[in-house]
Design a protein around this motif. Structure first.
Motif, PDB file in Angstrom:
ATOM      1  N   ILE A   1       0.840  -1.237   0.050  1.00  0.00           N
ATOM      2  CA  ILE A   1      -0.111   0.193   0.312  1.00  0.00           C
ATOM      3  C   ILE A   1       0.956   1.401  -0.041  1.00  0.00           C
ATOM      4  O   ILE A   1       0.562   2.229  -0.556  1.00  0.00           O
ATOM      5  N   SER A   2       2.015   1.102   0.684  1.00  0.00           N
ATOM      6  CA  SER A   2       3.003   2.207   0.668  1.00  0.00           C
ATOM      7  C   SER A   2       3.459   2.643  -0.649  1.00  0.00           C
ATOM      8  O   SER A   2       3.608   3.874  -1.009  1.00  0.00           O
ATOM      9  N   THR A   3       3.871   1.418  -1.241  1.00  0.00           N
ATOM     10  CA  THR A   3       4.433   1.867  -2.908  1.00  0.00           C
ATOM     11  C   THR A   3       3.668   1.949  -3.703  1.00  0.00           C
ATOM     12  O   THR A   3       3.838   2.426  -4.881  1.00  0.00           O
ATOM     13  N   SER A   4       2.407   2.049  -3.678  1.00  0.00           N
ATOM     14  CA  SER A   4       1.081   2.132  -4.542  1.00  0.00           C
ATOM     15  C   SER A   4       0.335   3.312  -4.258  1.00  0.00           C
ATOM     16  O   SER A   4       0.359   4.316  -4.847  1.00  0.00           O
ATOM     17  N   PHE A   5      -0.272   3.186  -3.119  1.00  0.00           N
ATOM     18  CA  PHE A   5      -1.264   4.471  -2.591  1.00  0.00           C
ATOM     19  C   PHE A   5      -0.342   5.813  -2.393  1.00  0.00           C
ATOM     20  O   PHE A   5      -0.435   6.993  -3.098  1.00  0.00           O
ATOM     21  N   ASN A   6       0.652   5.640  -1.639  1.00  0.00           N
ATOM     22  CA  ASN A   6       1.570   6.747  -1.258  1.00  0.00           C
ATOM     23  C   ASN A   6       2.331   7.296  -2.418  1.00  0.00           C
ATOM     24  O   ASN A   6       2.479   8.619  -2.921  1.00  0.00           O
TER      25      ASN A   6
END
Length: 276
Positions: free
Chosen positions: A80-85
């Motif tokens: 989620i960190s590498t996609s959303f953020n």
């Protein structure tokens, strides 16, 4: 008399080819931002080690430790960190430095830009998943699944979760008018949803029901629950809110967020900060 035909304009490469070429550019730009890359990759792994060292105890009759439950869920938090953020902040960077405005004035298809972003997010998310798995296996003894069905579940949760979060990141980028604002907004949402989704608290049943009910509307809870189903034994499903892994619901919610994310992107995406 010989007639010489006028030269014809060379056709542009196809959208997919342009998108893959753009993906190489996106990856180069992403990995040049050393501080951003370090924060994006290191924060989830750091939190896994920190919190996993705090949680003690073993679930009765399972042989599973609290730190392993935390680690399994936090593999989802890593992607989620590498996609959303990354997607949300990256789009704001491109908008603020004028890259989007310049792109809009070229014959390159808009889809090629987004294909490039998808390539960057996919590569970064795979790298992050590998990093989180190495940390979880080394530090907490998390075991890799040995059956094909579990790896199939891992694959579709990874793909749907990454795609859904990337789309929501693009949509939410419309809220921020600067990179600093985007960083604050994305991390506030990301960290807040992890708390109410039971990522930082094990088991999730210790959270207030109303908090989990709110988290159930968002993809974070379901991504992490899907990954717990992959890396934890079947008896651990009893510690979920519904007493089961609910993989059908995981697929339904993540698929719905993919569709909703596409619609939100179409409605909210801005090429410049001046657009309303």
């Amino acid at each position: 008399m010989t007639t010489i035909a006028p030269p014809t304009a060379a056709a542009l490469p196809g959208t997919l080819r342009l998108g893959l070429a753009r993906g190489r550019v996106e990856l180069a730009q992403f990995f040049r931002q050393k501080e951003h890359v370090a924060f994006t990759f290191a924060l989830p792994a750091f939190l896994m080690v920190l919190l996993g060292s705090i949680f003690k105890g073993t679930y009765d009759g399972t042989g599973v430790t609290a730190s392993q439950v935390l680690a399994a869920g936090m593999i989802g938090a890593g992607i989620i960190s590498t996609s959303f953020n990354s997607m949300g902040i990256g789009v704001v960077v491109d908008r603020e430095n004028g890259a989007l405005k310049r792109l809009r004035g070229t014959p390159i298809p808009v889809a090629a830009y987004f294909i490039g972003k998808v390539v960057q997010v996919a590569v970064a998310s795979i790298a992050e998943a590998v990093l989180m798995l190495v940390v979880a296996i080394t530090a907490f003894g998390l075991k890799l699944p040995s059956d094909a069905a579990s790896w199939l579940t891992f694959s579709w949760v990874f793909v749907l979760g990454t795609f859904a979060c990337a789309l929501v990141g693009i949509a939410l980028s419309a809220v921020a008018r600067s990179v600093n604002a985007a960083t604050a907004v994305m991390n506030l949402v990301f960290i807040g949803l992890q708390f109410i989704s039971g990522v930082f608290v094990t088991p999730i049943t210790t959270l207030p029901k109303v908090m989990v009910d709110i988290a159930s509307f968002f993809p974070v809870k379901w991504i992490c629950q899907g990954f717990r189903s992959v890396f934890l034994p079947a008896e651990m499903s009893g510690y979920e809110m519904a007493g089961s892994w609910e993989l059908g619901t995981v697929a339904l919610v993540l698929g719905a967020w993919c569709a909703a994310g596409l619609a939100l992107c179409a409605l909210t995406f801005r090429w410049t900060n001046r657009e309303r």
